[in-house]
Design a protein around this motif. Structure first.
Motif, PDB file in Angstrom:
ATOM      1  N   SER A 164      61.288  42.198   8.055  1.00  0.00           N
ATOM      2  CA  SER A 164      61.939  43.504   8.205  1.00  0.00           C
ATOM      3  C   SER A 164      60.990  44.635   8.561  1.00  0.00           C
ATOM      4  CB  SER A 164      62.690  43.869   6.916  1.00  0.00           C
ATOM      5  OG  SER A 164      61.777  44.186   5.868  1.00  0.00           O
ATOM      6  N   ILE A 165      59.707  44.534   8.150  1.00  0.00           N
ATOM      7  CA  ILE A 165      58.788  45.665   8.387  1.00  0.00           C
ATOM      8  C   ILE A 165      57.918  45.492   9.620  1.00  0.00           C
ATOM      9  CG2 ILE A 165      58.733  46.215   5.924  1.00  0.00           C
ATOM     10  CD1 ILE A 165      55.846  45.057   5.905  1.00  0.00           C
ATOM     11  N   HIS A 166      58.019  44.358  10.288  1.00  0.00           N
ATOM     12  CA  HIS A 166      57.191  44.132  11.469  1.00  0.00           C
ATOM     13  C   HIS A 166      58.083  43.987  12.701  1.00  0.00           C
ATOM     14  CE1 HIS A 166      53.618  43.825   9.020  1.00  0.00           C
ATOM     15  NE2 HIS A 166      54.158  42.866   8.294  1.00  0.00           N
ATOM     16  N   GLY A 167      58.184  45.083  13.429  1.00  0.00           N
ATOM     17  CA  GLY A 167      59.058  45.110  14.587  1.00  0.00           C
ATOM     18  C   GLY A 167      58.692  44.109  15.664  1.00  0.00           C
ATOM     19  N   ASP A 168      57.406  43.834  15.820  1.00  0.00           N
ATOM     20  CA  ASP A 168      57.012  42.873  16.863  1.00  0.00           C
ATOM     21  C   ASP A 168      57.509  41.469  16.529  1.00  0.00           C
ATOM     22  OD1 ASP A 168      55.184  42.836  14.668  1.00  0.00           O
ATOM     23  OD2 ASP A 168      53.644  41.891  15.901  1.00  0.00           O
ATOM     24  N   LEU A 169      57.599  41.153  15.231  1.00  0.00           N
ATOM     25  CA  LEU A 169      58.104  39.836  14.850  1.00  0.00           C
ATOM     26  C   LEU A 169      59.616  39.763  15.075  1.00  0.00           C
ATOM     27  CD1 LEU A 169      56.097  39.066  11.592  1.00  0.00           C
ATOM     28  CD2 LEU A 169      55.444  38.763  13.988  1.00  0.00           C
ATOM     29  N   GLN A 170      60.323  40.851  14.785  1.00  0.00           N
ATOM     30  CA  GLN A 170      61.759  40.867  15.055  1.00  0.00           C
ATOM     31  C   GLN A 170      62.027  40.721  16.548  1.00  0.00           C
ATOM     32  OE1 GLN A 170      64.053  43.982  13.000  1.00  0.00           O
ATOM     33  NE2 GLN A 170      62.233  44.374  11.755  1.00  0.00           N
ATOM     34  N   ALA A 171      61.189  41.385  17.367  1.00  0.00           N
ATOM     35  CA  ALA A 171      61.351  41.277  18.815  1.00  0.00           C
ATOM     36  C   ALA A 171      61.094  39.858  19.294  1.00  0.00           C
ATOM     37  CB  ALA A 171      60.416  42.253  19.520  1.00  0.00           C
ATOM     38  N   ALA A 172      60.151  39.185  18.635  1.00  0.00           N
ATOM     39  CA  ALA A 172      59.795  37.828  19.055  1.00  0.00           C
ATOM     40  C   ALA A 172      60.760  36.785  18.533  1.00  0.00           C
ATOM     41  CB  ALA A 172      58.378  37.500  18.580  1.00  0.00           C
ATOM     42  N   PHE A 173      61.227  36.951  17.285  1.00  0.00           N
ATOM     43  CA  PHE A 173      61.995  35.885  16.629  1.00  0.00           C
ATOM     44  C   PHE A 173      63.462  36.249  16.357  1.00  0.00           C
ATOM     45  CE2 PHE A 173      57.650  35.460  14.492  1.00  0.00           C
ATOM     46  CZ  PHE A 173      57.164  34.621  15.480  1.00  0.00           C
ATOM     47  N   GLY A 174      63.793  37.533  16.409  1.00  0.00           N
ATOM     48  CA  GLY A 174      65.112  37.965  15.965  1.00  0.00           C
ATOM     49  C   GLY A 174      65.021  38.496  14.545  1.00  0.00           C
ATOM     50  N   SER A 175      66.055  39.171  14.098  1.00  0.00           N
ATOM     51  CA  SER A 175      65.996  39.867  12.812  1.00  0.00           C
ATOM     52  C   SER A 175      66.282  38.984  11.606  1.00  0.00           C
ATOM     53  CB  SER A 175      66.977  41.046  12.809  1.00  0.00           C
ATOM     54  OG  SER A 175      68.304  40.573  13.019  1.00  0.00           O
ATOM     55  N   THR A 176      66.706  37.734  11.832  1.00  0.00           N
ATOM     56  CA  THR A 176      67.021  36.866  10.695  1.00  0.00           C
ATOM     57  C   THR A 176      66.385  35.480  10.791  1.00  0.00           C
ATOM     58  OG1 THR A 176      69.074  36.129  11.762  1.00  0.00           O
ATOM     59  CG2 THR A 176      69.218  38.035  10.268  1.00  0.00           C
ATOM     60  N   ASN A 177      65.428  35.314  11.688  1.00  0.00           N
ATOM     61  CA  ASN A 177      64.777  34.001  11.827  1.00  0.00           C
ATOM     62  C   ASN A 177      63.620  33.929  10.828  1.00  0.00           C
ATOM     63  OD1 ASN A 177      63.610  31.573  12.555  1.00  0.00           O
ATOM     64  ND2 ASN A 177      63.803  31.941  14.755  1.00  0.00           N
ATOM     65  N   TYR A 178      63.981  33.718   9.577  1.00  0.00           N
ATOM     66  CA  TYR A 178      62.977  33.754   8.516  1.00  0.00           C
ATOM     67  C   TYR A 178      62.041  32.542   8.562  1.00  0.00           C
ATOM     68  CZ  TYR A 178      66.204  37.306   6.843  1.00  0.00           C
ATOM     69  OH  TYR A 178      67.010  38.412   6.742  1.00  0.00           O
ATOM     70  N   ALA A 179      62.536  31.418   9.047  1.00  0.00           N
ATOM     71  CA  ALA A 179      61.667  30.239   9.149  1.00  0.00           C
ATOM     72  C   ALA A 179      60.522  30.509  10.113  1.00  0.00           C
ATOM     73  CB  ALA A 179      62.482  29.031   9.601  1.00  0.00           C
ATOM     74  N   ALA A 180      60.823  31.158  11.251  1.00  0.00           N
ATOM     75  CA  ALA A 180      59.774  31.500  12.217  1.00  0.00           C
ATOM     76  C   ALA A 180      58.823  32.538  11.630  1.00  0.00           C
ATOM     77  CB  ALA A 180      60.394  32.022  13.506  1.00  0.00           C
ATOM     78  N   ALA A 181      59.378  33.482  10.862  1.00  0.00           N
ATOM     79  CA  ALA A 181      58.534  34.504  10.232  1.00  0.00           C
ATOM     80  C   ALA A 181      57.573  33.877   9.222  1.00  0.00           C
ATOM     81  CB  ALA A 181      59.409  35.550   9.556  1.00  0.00           C
ATOM     82  N   LEU A 182      58.065  32.904   8.448  1.00  0.00           N
ATOM     83  CA  LEU A 182      57.201  32.208   7.496  1.00  0.00           C
ATOM     84  C   LEU A 182      56.053  31.514   8.214  1.00  0.00           C
ATOM     85  CD1 LEU A 182      56.392  30.906   4.792  1.00  0.00           C
ATOM     86  CD2 LEU A 182      58.172  29.179   5.190  1.00  0.00           C
TER      87      LEU A 182
END
Length: 461
Positions: A384-402
């Motif tokens: 939620s706090i890293h916009g570049d990750l949301q842009a790369a993975f989407g706002s709910t792709n938590y597996a990719a964020a992990l």
């Protein structure tokens, strides 16, 4: 890394180790040789050894440094005894062909510890001048090639004063000229003043078929503790010594094998699958979604006593079969006791101590739901706090964020929890900076989980 020659296995004439391998290439000037030639005394041996004028270190086998005359004498005496006993350097009688190879120091593997291996910091001297950018790029490529649970980090803000006196970095990278090698490095047990990667000016000329990234892949292998593969008996030549432990079967194509020592790596110096296997054996695999075997094994003395200090496979198996049910801590990003205690719905469903069920829930549901899983990692917050990750993975792709945090975000010192800010924690605790380095975020996470919380240290502003 030594210079290329037109001979099959003889190194440059000014290299110390060239004196030791001549017998394997048809010569007879090794100390203690059983040929008709008189053996060299230590003083003769030392007089012929190459010694770097600026550091005072002796160079062994083209690119490996001995820091003192005491080490040189030990090296000489060991080989003198072997030659006197008739041991052929291409046929090592003391070593069997068994399970890349690691140097030994003080009776154990010469390797970095858990809190160091993930933050191997270095500076690159700006005195490289017009070659500076090429060196920075080549080191980044070389470090990325050693793709395991180790991480090389360039601290560019230290480059202006990069040298052996810098204690901010683990090692320095500097230019040198007129040496009998293209580059040379060190082992983890080397003292700080000689923990340097020195790159000769010849590296910026024609060194085909090698490239500068290829040469540095070889040299960074040494900085991780790996020896020359060609010292193994299977090579049949270029023997160095027996002060190593085998990690994998012999690999003639290894990035750590000299081509002119019966190596089969005829192109650039690249890591083989077996090199990466050796890296994983020595330093452990990358963490999975619920366990970091290196972290897990480092925490529990009973597991080390049962499995040894580097049996990562046994550690991971123990976690799955026993550790989770026992409520053991398995990684920085997943703490099963924290996870269960943090969520009332899970306690209601499984009970307050069914940690095995809690672990299974994290894997099957918790990650995809973006739940917090440890005092320092909340994957929902992280995304939620890293916009570049949301842009790369989407706002709910938590597996990719992990997976991003495990592979990249941890080393970038990204904030991953509302209750813990790793940059704040390091900046607020000078003792941790002194112990780990000002940018060693993995170590800071580890310290907070293991000690900081219980010591009452603040994790965030």
């Amino acid at each position: 890394m030594h210079r290329k020659t037109q001979h099959t296995c003889t190194l440059t004439a000014t290299s110390l180790f060239a004196l030791l391998i001549l017998a394997a290439c048809g010569g007879s000037s090794a100390p203690g040789s059983s040929s008709n030639a008189a053996p060299l005394t230590f003083e003769q041996f030392k007089a012929q050894a190459y010694r770097e004028p600026d550091t005072g270190v002796y160079i062994v086998d083209g690119d490996t440094a001995l820091e003192s005359e005491k080490q040189l004498r030990a090296f000489y005496e060991k080989h003198s005894a072997e030659w006197a006993a008739g041991v052929d350097p291409g046929s090592d009688l003391e070593t069997t062909s068994a399970p890349l190879i690691v140097n030994l120091a003080n009776g154990g593997d010469d390797r970095w510890g858990y809190t160091q291996q993930q933050n191997l910091t270095y500076c690159v001297s700006t005195t490289f001048g017009t070659n500076y950018a090429a060196v920075v790029s080549a080191l980044a490529q070389a470090g990325a090639a050693w793709n395991g649970d180790v991480h090389f980090q360039h601290l560019a803000d230290q480059d202006g004063s990069c040298g052996p006196a810098s204690t901010t970095v683990i090692f320095d990278v500097r230019p040198i000229s007129g040496q009998p090698y293209i580059a040379r490095s060190f082992f983890p047990s080397t003292g700080r003043s000689n923990r340097n990667v020195l790159i000769d000016s010849s590296a910026f000329g024609n060194i085909a078929p090698w490239t500068l990234p290829g040469v540095l892949r070889h040299e960074l292998g040494h900085t991780l503790g790996f020896r020359h593969e060609h010292t193994r008996p299977e090579s049949g030549t270029c023997f160095e010594d027996n002060n190593w432990r085998a990690l994998t079967n012999y690999d003639s194509a290894s990035v750590m094998h000299y081509p002119q020592c019966n190596g089969t790596n005829r192109g650039d110096l690249v890591l083989t699958d077996r090199d990466l296997t050796g890296l994983q054996i020595l330093y452990g695999p990358r963490p999975s979604s619920d366990i970091d075997p290196v972290y897990y094994l480092s925490l529990y003395g009973d597991l080390q006593a049962a499995f040894g200090s580097s049996n990562w496979t046994a550690a991971a198996t123990h976690w799955s079969t026993n550790g989770a049910a026992e409520g053991r801590s398995s990684s920085l990003h997943f703490d099963v006791r924290y996870y269960l205690s943090h969520y009332g719905d899970l306690q209601a469903a499984f009970g307050p101590a069914n940690w095995a069920a809690a672990r299974n829930h994290w894997l099957s549901n918790g990650i995809s739901e973006g739940r917090a899983s440890s005092p320092v990692f909340d994957v929902g917050y992280y995304l939620s706090i890293h916009g570049d990750l949301q842009a790369a993975f989407g706002s709910t792709n938590y597996a990719a964020a992990l997976q991003h945090w495990l592979s990249t975000g941890l080393y970038e010192c990204r904030r991953s929890s509302p209750t813990f800010d790793v940059r704040y924690y390091l900046a607020s605790n000078p003792d941790l900076q002194a112990a780990f380095g000002a940018s060693n975020c993995p170590a800071a996470y580890w310290h907070y989980v293991q000690y900081g919380m219980s010591e009452g240290r603040r994790g965030a502003p």
